[in-house]
Design an enzyme around this catalytic site. Structure first.
Site, PDB file in Angstrom:
ATOM      1  N   GLY A  26      -7.234  17.156   3.483  1.00 37.04           N
ATOM      2  CA  GLY A  26      -7.641  18.508   3.119  1.00 37.04           C
ATOM      3  C   GLY A  26      -6.759  19.139   2.064  1.00 37.04           C
TER       4      GLY A  26
ATOM      5  CG  LEU B 239     -10.516  18.920  -0.157  1.00 29.00           C
ATOM      6  CD1 LEU B 239     -12.046  18.792  -0.126  1.00 29.00           C
ATOM      7  CD2 LEU B 239      -9.873  17.552   0.079  1.00 29.00           C
ATOM      8  CG  HIS B 240      -5.530  18.355  -5.341  1.00 28.91           C
ATOM      9  ND1 HIS B 240      -5.871  17.141  -5.883  1.00 28.91           N
ATOM     10  CD2 HIS B 240      -4.538  18.101  -4.438  1.00 28.91           C
ATOM     11  CE1 HIS B 240      -5.109  16.199  -5.358  1.00 28.91           C
ATOM     12  NE2 HIS B 240      -4.298  16.743  -4.461  1.00 28.91           N
TER      13      HIS B 240
ATOM     14  CG  HIS C  38      -8.076  15.668  -2.437  1.00 23.06           C
ATOM     15  ND1 HIS C  38      -7.265  16.767  -2.503  1.00 23.06           N
ATOM     16  CD2 HIS C  38      -7.425  14.779  -1.651  1.00 23.06           C
ATOM     17  CE1 HIS C  38      -6.170  16.558  -1.787  1.00 23.06           C
ATOM     18  NE2 HIS C  38      -6.233  15.355  -1.268  1.00 23.06           N
TER      19      HIS C  38
ATOM     20  N   GLY D 284      -6.867   7.179  -3.814  1.00 24.48           N
ATOM     21  CA  GLY D 284      -6.242   7.477  -5.097  1.00 24.48           C
ATOM     22  C   GLY D 284      -5.067   6.556  -5.382  1.00 24.48           C
ATOM     23  CD  GLU D 285      -5.096   3.253  -9.984  1.00 25.79           C
ATOM     24  OE1 GLU D 285      -4.513   3.829 -10.929  1.00 25.79           O
ATOM     25  OE2 GLU D 285      -5.804   2.249 -10.128  1.00 25.79           O
TER      26      GLU D 285
ATOM     27  CB  SER E 205      -1.824  18.994  -0.541  1.00 27.05           C
ATOM     28  OG  SER E 205      -2.992  18.231  -0.694  1.00 27.05           O
TER      29      SER E 205
HETATM   30  P1  AMP Z   1      -4.270  13.217   0.923  1.00 27.96           P
HETATM   31  O1  AMP Z   1      -5.167  14.345   1.296  1.00 27.96           O
HETATM   32  O2  AMP Z   1      -3.039  13.640   0.190  1.00 27.96           O
HETATM   33  O3  AMP Z   1      -4.012  12.284   2.071  1.00 27.96           O
HETATM   34  O4  AMP Z   1      -5.075  12.366  -0.142  1.00 27.96           O
HETATM   35  C1  AMP Z   1      -6.372  11.899   0.122  1.00 27.96           C
HETATM   36  C2  AMP Z   1      -6.764  10.926  -0.955  1.00 27.96           C
HETATM   37  O5  AMP Z   1      -6.734  11.579  -2.219  1.00 27.96           O
HETATM   38  C3  AMP Z   1      -5.810   9.734  -1.054  1.00 27.96           C
HETATM   39  O6  AMP Z   1      -6.566   8.556  -1.311  1.00 27.96           O
HETATM   40  C4  AMP Z   1      -4.937  10.101  -2.228  1.00 27.96           C
HETATM   41  O7  AMP Z   1      -4.397   8.987  -2.898  1.00 27.96           O
HETATM   42  C5  AMP Z   1      -5.939  10.825  -3.112  1.00 27.96           C
HETATM   43  N1  AMP Z   1      -5.246  11.694  -4.062  1.00 27.96           N
HETATM   44  C6  AMP Z   1      -4.300  12.630  -3.771  1.00 27.96           C
HETATM   45  N2  AMP Z   1      -3.835  13.183  -4.912  1.00 27.96           N
HETATM   46  C7  AMP Z   1      -4.502  12.570  -5.943  1.00 27.96           C
HETATM   47  C8  AMP Z   1      -4.462  12.689  -7.358  1.00 27.96           C
HETATM   48  N3  AMP Z   1      -3.644  13.532  -7.961  1.00 27.96           N
HETATM   49  N4  AMP Z   1      -5.283  11.912  -8.091  1.00 27.96           N
HETATM   50  C9  AMP Z   1      -6.114  11.021  -7.477  1.00 27.96           C
HETATM   51  N5  AMP Z   1      -6.199  10.867  -6.148  1.00 27.96           N
HETATM   52  C10 AMP Z   1      -5.407  11.628  -5.385  1.00 27.96           C
END
Ligand code: AMP
Length: 287
Positions: free
Chosen positions: A33, A35-36, A39, A149-150, A188
């Site tokens: 969550g 979300l940006h 995401h 995400g990478e 986030s």
């Molecule tokens: P999180 O909510 O931080 O667990 O991230 C959820 C998914 O979004 C994961 O697969 C992350 O690698 C991806 N993600 C987070 N930040 C970025 C970003 N800046 N660019 C691309 N993918 C992202």
């Protein structure tokens, strides 16, 4: 109409069964969550790939090392739903902790090797928590495709190992890191940086890209990495946990850049841990 929300495994499975009965393909985008645009780029890639897209929102307690970090993690479900609705995501799955880990829950999925270095060395148990929740989410959603995400490159490689080893029938798709205009990788956690810390934060990405360019130009690897570490510390970061050149797939540290490679780093800035990584050798990122 706003994106429908499922809160239980039963609700989720009912919707999935309905889609499956019509022969529709399913993609899942696991998130915690807040979300940006990073995401949302995964959600868009998922929408471009499958008939139905499930976004999961679960702040997974098993992958946090510190209770304070877990408590401080932003929880913005309403805003997240409002961002997903115009994109056309088909379901937001928001289980609570009890639903995900009911009383008696006793299983841990642990991926050795690729999860042991880098973040794994500094965050004991973190990737066990990630692997356990991702295995559950993949099985609960029965997805054909899962998008990661990478930005969290080690996590992506841990998930790839997990699905290969457990024969989970899903294609794992890695998507490029989305950055702010000044180069800072979106996260986030960036919301918790003060204005002065936020001004310093892009130096991490800048140093990683510069080190990658120098390595490709043939400068000695240790010199490039040391220079990046020193510059980061001189510019006001508290510490560099790691800043390493690693092979792209197993994430083993390299002394020569003669194979697909990445520089990965974790640093501390104002009590916030930031991670980032950049590619060094041109390669297919979707392997
Ligand atoms: P999180 O909510 O931080 O667990 O991230 C959820 C998914 O979004 C994961 O697969 C992350 O690698 C991806 N993600 C987070 N930040 C970025 C970003 N800046 N660019 C691309 N993918 C992202």
């Amino acid at each position: 109409m706003s994106v429908p929300i499922a809160r239980t495994v039963d609700e989720l499975k009912r919707t999935v069964a309905e889609w499956r009965s019509k022969g529709e393909s399913i993609a899942v985008v696991p998130t915690m969550g807040a979300l940006h645009a990073g995401h949302l780029s995964l959600v868009q890639a998922a929408l471009d790939t499958a008939d139905r897209v499930i976004v999961t929102l679960f702040v997974n307690p098993k992958q946090f090392n510190s209770a304070a970090d877990l408590a401080a993690y932003p929880r913005t479900e309403k805003e997240d739903a409002a961002k997903l609705t115009p994109l056309g995501a088909h379901l937001l799955y928001c289980p609570d902790g009890e639903e995900m880990y009911p009383a008696g829950f006793a299983t841990t999925v642990s991926v050795s090797g690729v999860s042991e270095g880098l973040c794994g060395a500094y965050r004991p148990g973190h990737f066990d928590g990630v692997a356990t929740v991702v295995a559950k989410l993949l099985m609960q959603t029965d997805a054909d495709f899962a998008f990661f995400g990478e930005k969290d490159f080690q996590q992506l490689q841990v998930v790839r190992r997990l699905v290969a080893d457990l024969d989970i029938p899903v294609a794992i798709i890695g998507c490029p890191t989305v950055r702010e205009e000044d180069g800072l990788a979106m996260s986030s956690r960036n919301l918790r940086l003060s204005a002065s810390e936020r001004a310093i934060a892009p130096i991490l990405a800048r140093q990683l890209f510069q080190a990658a360019d120098r390595i490709v130009a043939g400068e000695p690897i240790a010199q490039c990495l040391n220079r990046a570490r020193s510059c980061i510390l001189e510019q006001g970061f508290q510490s560099v946990e790691y800043l390493e050149l690693c092979d792209e797939y197993k994430l083993i540290p390299l002394v020569k850049a003669d194979q697909p490679a990445r520089i990965l780093s974790a640093v501390w800035l104002g009590g916030i841990r930031l991670i980032d990584n950049v590619i060094v050798t041109k390669t297919e990122t979707s392997k």
